[in-house]
Scaffold this motif. Sequence first.
Motif, PDB file in Angstrom:
ATOM      1  N   VAL A   1       5.005   4.731   2.411  1.00  0.00           N
ATOM      2  CA  VAL A   1       4.861   3.574   1.536  1.00  0.00           C
ATOM      3  C   VAL A   1       5.071   2.313   2.368  1.00  0.00           C
ATOM      4  N   MET A   2       4.678   1.170   1.790  1.00  0.00           N
ATOM      5  CA  MET A   2       4.815  -0.080   2.534  1.00  0.00           C
ATOM      6  C   MET A   2       5.091  -1.254   1.596  1.00  0.00           C
TER       7      MET A   2
ATOM      8  N   ILE B   1       0.860  -1.178   0.000  1.00  0.00           N
ATOM      9  CA  ILE B   1       0.000   0.000   0.000  1.00  0.00           C
ATOM     10  C   ILE B   1       0.903   1.236   0.000  1.00  0.00           C
ATOM     11  N   GLY B   2       0.406   2.331  -0.568  1.00  0.00           N
ATOM     12  CA  GLY B   2       1.196   3.558  -0.624  1.00  0.00           C
ATOM     13  C   GLY B   2       1.716   3.810  -2.026  1.00  0.00           C
ATOM     14  N   GLU B   3       0.793   4.122  -2.941  1.00  0.00           N
ATOM     15  CA  GLU B   3       1.164   4.270  -4.356  1.00  0.00           C
ATOM     16  C   GLU B   3       1.167   5.740  -4.772  1.00  0.00           C
ATOM     17  N   HIS B   4       2.220   6.135  -5.467  1.00  0.00           N
ATOM     18  CA  HIS B   4       2.413   7.512  -5.929  1.00  0.00           C
ATOM     19  C   HIS B   4       2.486   8.485  -4.752  1.00  0.00           C
TER      20      HIS B   4
ATOM     21  N   HIS C   1      -3.062   8.074   4.411  1.00  0.00           N
ATOM     22  CA  HIS C   1      -3.899   7.608   5.525  1.00  0.00           C
ATOM     23  C   HIS C   1      -4.087   6.100   5.452  1.00  0.00           C
ATOM     24  N   ARG C   2      -4.237   5.554   4.245  1.00  0.00           N
ATOM     25  CA  ARG C   2      -4.412   4.103   4.109  1.00  0.00           C
ATOM     26  C   ARG C   2      -3.159   3.349   4.564  1.00  0.00           C
ATOM     27  N   VAL C   3      -1.989   3.902   4.281  1.00  0.00           N
ATOM     28  CA  VAL C   3      -0.766   3.253   4.764  1.00  0.00           C
ATOM     29  C   VAL C   3      -0.780   3.171   6.280  1.00  0.00           C
ATOM     30  N   SER C   4      -1.121   4.268   6.935  1.00  0.00           N
ATOM     31  CA  SER C   4      -1.174   4.271   8.407  1.00  0.00           C
ATOM     32  C   SER C   4      -2.211   3.280   8.920  1.00  0.00           C
TER      33      SER C   4
END
Length: 384
Positions: free
Chosen positions: A37-38, A26-29, A274-277
């Motif tokens: 990023v992940m 997850i973590g794109e652009h 936020h999705r990465v977190s």
Amino acid sequence: MTEGFREVYGGRPDGVWAAPGRVNLIGEHTDYNDGFVMPLALPQTCAVQAARRDDGVLRLHSSDVRGGVTELRVDSLAPLGATGDRGGWAAYPAGVVWALRAAGLRVGGVDLHFESTVPTGAGLSSSAALEVATAVALNDLYTLGLDAPRLAQLCRRAENDFVGVPCGVMDQMASACCTPGHALHLDTRDLTRRQVPIDLAAQGLRLLVVDTRVKHSLGDGAYAERRAGCEAGAAALGVRTLREVPYEELPQALERLGEERLRRLVRHVVTENHRVSEVVRLLDAGRTRDIGPVLSEGHASLRDDFTVSCAELDLAVEAAEKAGALGARMTGGGFGGSAIVLAEASEAAAVGEAVHDAFAKAEHREPRVFEAVPGGGAGRITAS
């Protein structure tokens, strides 16, 4: 292990080094926006057999590319970016030599022979694996004493300034710094990182990679366009990068942007951070299954707001989810390449078959589906 080098150069290498490809959970652009990023390292690697030379000559050969040996002089290397000529595959390792020397490091000639199992054009960072494998080999051969993050930064400089690709640092950091059984939670602003355990097998889960085996030409310049748009959005909001826009203040930030295109780009980057977190929080809590919907949300954002998906990627995600996947999304820069799918181990084979069937029905090229097992970063694998 060293037969290829002997066939090409007629001698023995000083050692063999390898660097992995990566898949981004997850973590794109977000990396070129100073965000989070992940990624995790893949089992597929680029291996390089290398021998030091004392005459300032750089020789490059790949078993995966037709053609002979590319021969250059290290003191004559010059960036290709300004000319618009990417220089082919050999520009990436040559760029690493240039970047090391530009940083004031004493790097001379070397013979390099590459053999890679990282699929090219699949959004799995085959170019970063090529760069990082070169860097770790030169680090040892010339006793440079650089740590993995510094090598990754220099590889990024090679790709940005020598090859002319405006990438972020995620791919190189993943290839250099990942550890087995973990995803790398990386803050691309200051390069602080944390290895987050992700034991999929123990929880009865599988992470599949669906390589669509397509790459649309639209992606050639669209990456740079998206990056420029993000920079324009940041400037309009009065911040240096979109990393500085708090998730909680996103609605107000969007109201301040007059152009819909910029609103969409900003919304993706801020919500993706936020999705990465959120994924980190869920993994820390042992709730790996619950990251599935977050992955799917990420795909919708990349498809609808950042507009970097394509028919094949959308079909892979849709077919996987209809077959019972917990979540799926495109990974990488977009316009082709790969998607990732989180599925129950008991259903993974059926999900893979459903994707194959959907592609066949749509008369797309047959995809390649394989499991992603979090692996380790680059290093030396044999002395000679």
